[in-house]
Design a protein around this motif. Structure first.
Motif, short mmCIF file in Angstrom:
data_model
loop_
_atom_site.label_atom_id
_atom_site.label_comp_id
_atom_site.label_asym_id
_atom_site.label_seq_id
_atom_site.Cartn_x
_atom_site.Cartn_y
_atom_site.Cartn_z
N THR A 26 0.85 -1.19 0.00
CA THR A 26 0.00 0.00 0.00
C THR A 26 0.89 1.25 0.00
OG1 THR A 26 -0.08 0.14 2.41
CG2 THR A 26 -1.74 -1.24 1.33
N ARG A 34 1.13 3.68 2.08
CA ARG A 34 1.72 3.91 3.40
C ARG A 34 2.84 2.92 3.69
NH1 ARG A 34 -0.84 6.58 7.49
NH2 ARG A 34 1.04 6.01 8.63
N THR A 51 3.42 8.57 11.43
CA THR A 51 2.09 7.98 11.36
C THR A 51 1.11 8.72 12.27
OG1 THR A 51 3.02 5.81 10.85
CG2 THR A 51 0.76 5.86 11.69
N THR A 53 -7.65 9.60 0.53
CA THR A 53 -6.74 8.58 0.00
C THR A 53 -5.38 8.66 0.68
OG1 THR A 53 -5.95 10.05 -1.77
CG2 THR A 53 -7.89 8.69 -2.25
N GLN A 54 -4.68 7.53 0.69
CA GLN A 54 -3.38 7.49 1.34
C GLN A 54 -2.38 8.42 0.65
OE1 GLN A 54 -1.76 3.63 2.36
NE2 GLN A 54 -3.80 2.70 2.38
N LYS A 60 -3.12 11.93 1.74
CA LYS A 60 -2.73 12.13 3.14
C LYS A 60 -1.22 12.32 3.25
CE LYS A 60 -4.75 9.46 6.16
NZ LYS A 60 -5.06 8.33 7.09
#
Length: 424
Positions: A115, A117, A264, A291-292, A295
């Motif tokens: 992903t 992240r 995080t 959405t990641q 972000k």
């Protein structure tokens, strides 16, 4: 400019040289004796993963229009992605390159182990611990990667927003791709994908990504801060290691882990601030999706607000004179950045808008058109950090007052002692 060395650096070098000499016999034995298959071998499949689809986020599925979005279709080198009965499917001829996950604006296509992240954290760990971090692909490296080498199915699997976040946060990241490696690759769309993403990210971040083409030029040294952390930990906790069997290397690893954890937590606070400001749901009770990739971008902007002026994004603007309140735009927006209220008013929240333009395409009346976004709206103040800074400033002022009071009291005592001396 090179960092100035001190006595601690000299001790670290002596320790490293002694450790190398001590480990030399065992390494020679290991090269002569067959381990019987215990050694790990390089397998490209370990770094690739077939993506799966969340059809509810797909713009084509939500709008029912083929012209709403075609990014994954255009980038897939094997045309493995299909949409049937409002469901997105990835076929068995997928090359697991990850390009579709990088170009999909709503993150409809994703993987479990790669992903945005997870990939960001992996690169950030290497960039924090080593003097240089290298992002590469399985065809380029063809061996087990070192600690500062991040291997992906294709370098193009990193999106523009993630490249921007990485370059804004770190200045020691390079891409390692030998000359001509992409020309012979069957992932024919990969080179164009990563060159476009990196070029735009470099412009936004006002930075340049490194490039290495020769394996002999790669370095694998830890950063000065990482080595000093290990050495100091080993010096201070030698007795503890005898009891717990811990190693000094854990100190550097813990420092890097804390840095990733702090990042995080900062992103989680950012999302809460956004939800508190604009609401987590639309008037139709749809949960907004941050959405990641967006972000990560906003996280990078929090500590470098000046970069917002360099970023070019688009956002829909609404013309109420043309709107018929049909709701096609709201149904098309799968991140629910666009909201159509019961009284017929359209609002757009920039933080959740991925600039895909699907809503404008779906509007037959032309009531929506794409225009420049004010990216400064994506800079959300970190209230927790601001509160901490305020408390630190107050503590500093209070300490200064105490110091000044102490000085005055000492002066009075000195004056009294001087007067007694004169009387004597």
């Amino acid at each position: 400019m090179a960092e100035k060395r001190d006595f601690l650096d000299e001790l670290i070098d002596l320790q490293s040289d002694w450790r190398s000499l001590k480990e030399l016999p065992s390494s020679m034995v290991g090269s002569l004796v067959d381990e019987g298959g215990d050694q790990k071998v390089f397998n490209p499949a370990d770094y690739k993963e077939k993506p799966f689809a969340n059809s509810g986020r797909c713009l084509r599925v939500a709008s029912g229009r083929a012209d709403a979005c075609s990014r994954c279709f255009d980038v897939c080198p094997t045309h493995a992605i299909t949409i049937h009965n409002r469901s997105v499917a990835v076929g068995e001829d997928c090359r697991k390159c990850g390009l579709c996950t990088a170009v999909c604006p709503t993150e409809t296509l994703t993987t479990r182990r790669h992903t945005p992240r997870q990939v960001y954290d992996q690169i950030a760990r290497a960039a924090s611990a080593y003097e240089r971090c290298y992002v590469t692909c399985t065809r380029a490296i063809k061996r087990l990667p070192k600690g500062n080498e991040v291997v992906l199915g294709c370098v193009g699997s990193i999106s523009r927003d993630m490249w921007f976040s990485l370059m804004a946060d770190y200045d020691n990241i390079s891409v390692y791709l030998p000359v001509g490696i992409c020309d012979r690759c069957r992932t024919t769309t990969g080179e164009q994908t990563y060159t476009d993403a990196i070029a735009e990210a470099e412009q936004w971040a006002d930075a340049a990504l490194g490039l290495e083409v020769d394996d002999a030029d790669l370095t694998h040294d830890f950063t000065r801060a990482y080595k000093r952390s290990q050495f100091v930990s080993g010096a201070l906790h030698s007795a503890e290691r005898l009891v717990t069997r811990t190693t000094p290397a854990l100190a550097g690893a813990k420092a890097v882990a804390k840095k990733i954890s702090d990042h995080t937590q900062r992103l989680n606070r950012l999302q809460k601030e956004i939800e508190g400001a604009v609401g987590a749901r639309t008037t139709g009770n749809h949960l907004r999706v941050l959405t990641q990739g967006r972000k990560l971008m906003m996280g990078a902007l929090q500590h470098n607000e000046d970069l917002a002026a360099r970023i070019e994004l688009s956002v829909p603007t609404w013309d109420p004179t043309r709107c018929t309140m049909c709701g096609d735009c709201a149904r098309t927006c799968t991140t629910h950045a666009l909201d159509l209220s019961r009284d017929g008013k359209v609002t757009i929240q920039s933080a959740y808008c991925v600039s895909c333009g699907a809503c404008a395409t779906a509007c037959e009346e032309g009531a929506l058109s794409m225009g420049p976004m004010d990216v400064s709206e994506l800079v959300v103040p970190d209230r927790a950090a601001e509160e901490l800074a305020r408390k630190k400033a107050e503590a500093k002022q209070q300490a200064s007052r105490y110091l000044e009071t102490g000085k005055k009291q000492l002066n009075r005592v000195a004056d009294a002692l001087e007067k007694l001396d004169d009387d004597a």
